[in-house]
Design an enzyme around this catalytic site. Sequence first.
Site, PDB file in Angstrom:
ATOM      1  N   ASP A  11       0.879  -1.175   0.000  1.00 22.24           N
ATOM      2  CA  ASP A  11       0.000   0.000   0.000  1.00 22.24           C
ATOM      3  C   ASP A  11       0.913   1.220   0.000  1.00 22.24           C
ATOM      4  O   ASP A  11       2.123   1.119   0.239  1.00 22.24           O
ATOM      5  CB  ASP A  11      -0.877  -0.002   1.267  1.00 22.24           C
ATOM      6  N   SER A  12       0.295   2.381  -0.232  1.00 21.54           N
ATOM      7  CA  SER A  12       1.069   3.617  -0.169  1.00 21.54           C
ATOM      8  C   SER A  12       1.557   3.905   1.261  1.00 21.54           C
ATOM      9  O   SER A  12       2.520   4.642   1.435  1.00 21.54           O
ATOM     10  CB  SER A  12       0.199   4.778  -0.629  1.00 21.54           C
ATOM     11  N   TYR A  43      -0.832   8.396  -2.397  1.00 22.00           N
ATOM     12  CA  TYR A  43      -0.934   8.137  -3.833  1.00 22.00           C
ATOM     13  C   TYR A  43      -2.234   8.757  -4.396  1.00 22.00           C
ATOM     14  O   TYR A  43      -2.312   9.054  -5.574  1.00 22.00           O
ATOM     15  CB  TYR A  43      -1.024   6.628  -4.113  1.00 22.00           C
ATOM     16  N   GLY A  44      -3.242   8.861  -3.519  1.00 18.74           N
ATOM     17  CA  GLY A  44      -4.597   9.170  -3.978  1.00 18.74           C
ATOM     18  C   GLY A  44      -4.782  10.565  -4.537  1.00 18.74           C
ATOM     19  O   GLY A  44      -5.802  10.862  -5.149  1.00 18.74           O
ATOM     20  N   CYS A  74      -4.413  -1.451  -1.775  1.00 19.66           N
ATOM     21  CA  CYS A  74      -4.613  -0.019  -1.972  1.00 19.66           C
ATOM     22  C   CYS A  74      -5.614   0.153  -3.115  1.00 19.66           C
ATOM     23  O   CYS A  74      -5.393  -0.387  -4.205  1.00 19.66           O
ATOM     24  CB  CYS A  74      -3.276   0.623  -2.346  1.00 19.66           C
ATOM     25  N   ASN A  75      -6.699   0.867  -2.837  1.00 17.38           N
ATOM     26  CA  ASN A  75      -7.706   1.063  -3.889  1.00 17.38           C
ATOM     27  C   ASN A  75      -7.165   1.913  -5.032  1.00 17.38           C
ATOM     28  O   ASN A  75      -7.490   1.696  -6.196  1.00 17.38           O
ATOM     29  CB  ASN A  75      -8.945   1.741  -3.308  1.00 17.38           C
ATOM     30  N   THR A  76      -6.358   2.911  -4.693  1.00 16.79           N
ATOM     31  CA  THR A  76      -5.841   3.820  -5.719  1.00 16.79           C
ATOM     32  C   THR A  76      -4.997   3.045  -6.727  1.00 16.79           C
ATOM     33  O   THR A  76      -5.131   3.224  -7.943  1.00 16.79           O
ATOM     34  CB  THR A  76      -5.021   4.942  -5.046  1.00 16.79           C
ATOM     35  N   GLU A 153      -2.755   8.415   8.672  1.00 17.22           N
ATOM     36  CA  GLU A 153      -1.290   8.307   8.757  1.00 17.22           C
ATOM     37  C   GLU A 153      -0.773   8.933  10.058  1.00 17.22           C
ATOM     38  O   GLU A 153       0.247   8.513  10.594  1.00 17.22           O
ATOM     39  CB  GLU A 153      -0.625   8.974   7.544  1.00 17.22           C
ATOM     40  N   CYS A 185     -11.159   2.870   0.228  1.00 19.47           N
ATOM     41  CA  CYS A 185      -9.762   3.241   0.451  1.00 19.47           C
ATOM     42  C   CYS A 185      -9.353   2.433   1.660  1.00 19.47           C
ATOM     43  O   CYS A 185     -10.095   2.384   2.651  1.00 19.47           O
ATOM     44  CB  CYS A 185      -9.648   4.740   0.737  1.00 19.47           C
ATOM     45  N   HIS A 187      -7.298   2.906   3.904  1.00 16.56           N
ATOM     46  CA  HIS A 187      -7.101   3.661   5.148  1.00 16.56           C
ATOM     47  C   HIS A 187      -8.404   3.826   5.936  1.00 16.56           C
ATOM     48  O   HIS A 187      -8.374   3.999   7.142  1.00 16.56           O
ATOM     49  CB  HIS A 187      -6.549   5.056   4.852  1.00 16.56           C
TER      50      HIS A 187
HETATM   51  N1  DGL Z   1      -4.713   3.290   0.883  1.00 19.03           N
HETATM   52  C1  DGL Z   1      -4.940   4.070  -0.308  1.00 19.03           C
HETATM   53  C2  DGL Z   1      -6.171   3.561  -1.047  1.00 19.03           C
HETATM   54  O1  DGL Z   1      -6.729   2.553  -0.702  1.00 19.03           O
HETATM   55  C3  DGL Z   1      -5.085   5.530  -0.077  1.00 19.03           C
HETATM   56  C4  DGL Z   1      -3.961   6.277   0.540  1.00 19.03           C
HETATM   57  C5  DGL Z   1      -3.288   7.207  -0.417  1.00 19.03           C
HETATM   58  O2  DGL Z   1      -3.897   8.169  -0.895  1.00 19.03           O
HETATM   59  O3  DGL Z   1      -2.145   6.944  -0.670  1.00 19.03           O
HETATM   60  O4  DGL Z   1      -6.601   4.183  -1.993  1.00 19.03           O
END
Ligand code: DGL
Length: 270
Positions: A11-12, A43-44, A74-76, A153, A185, A187
Amino acid sequence: MNREAPLGVFDSGLGGLTVVRALRAALPHEDIVYLGDTARVPYGTKGPATVLRYALNCTRALVDRGVKAIVIACNTVSAVAPDRLRADFDKPVLSVIEPGARAAIRSAGDGRIGVLGTTATIASGAYVRAVSANSTRCEVLGRAAPLLVPLAEEGWLEGEVPSLVVREYLQAFVGKGIGAVVLGCTHYPLFRPLIEEQVRSLLGPHVNVVDSALATADETRDFLVDRELTSTRTRPGELEFLVTDRPRSFEAVAQRFLGDAAPAATVIDL
Ligand code: DGL
């Protein structure tokens, strides 16, 4: 393929720990190497080409450690990278959006599906595509909720500030006939109790909150079992943490989130 090799999860940052927790419950004997790209989170808020480049770096680092399969926690990244990762690496690649979309369809009843995700995930239309690939009746409403990522975070998971932020984002779904809200997401499940409380108060007691982490863990288990790739070990699986920056703050949230299972994090460069 060596079935005793670890699963590689990335994940990010620390949101993917929600997937790790679910994977450890679903597959207690699997070793897991988790990579959080804490130097480059979030990342998002970035464009698809940048997210893809980061995803290639993360996958390379895990493949070099001999993992048997990759779980994109990570969804992104799941919105833009799975096809390319499957093409470039000779490993199974699992991701979070398809399982989350299928779980949402099962939960939404006759209602619409509200998706909370990062700006990049919502802009990609990936949930709309995944839902319409699996159902002709469900409609998706997306709402970008980027502020929840830095709060997670920071480990700021309770109290007035995250509560207000969640409330504000959920306003987009009020009066829209929502049957389920997807935490799109990884998170966001860190805020699950708070989000459930606000969903009940703003959208109604019948509205389900869907965690794509749980659905992903179940689909990962089924995938490994079908292909006889589950470990034959009987001891509890081991967990290794790799991060690209700020190991101590990662460990502090990981400790709170995973309890005793949280090991120290090793810093690597990608
Ligand atoms: N965990 C990331 C997701 O599921 C989001 C965090 C990010 O923006 O990096 O999209």
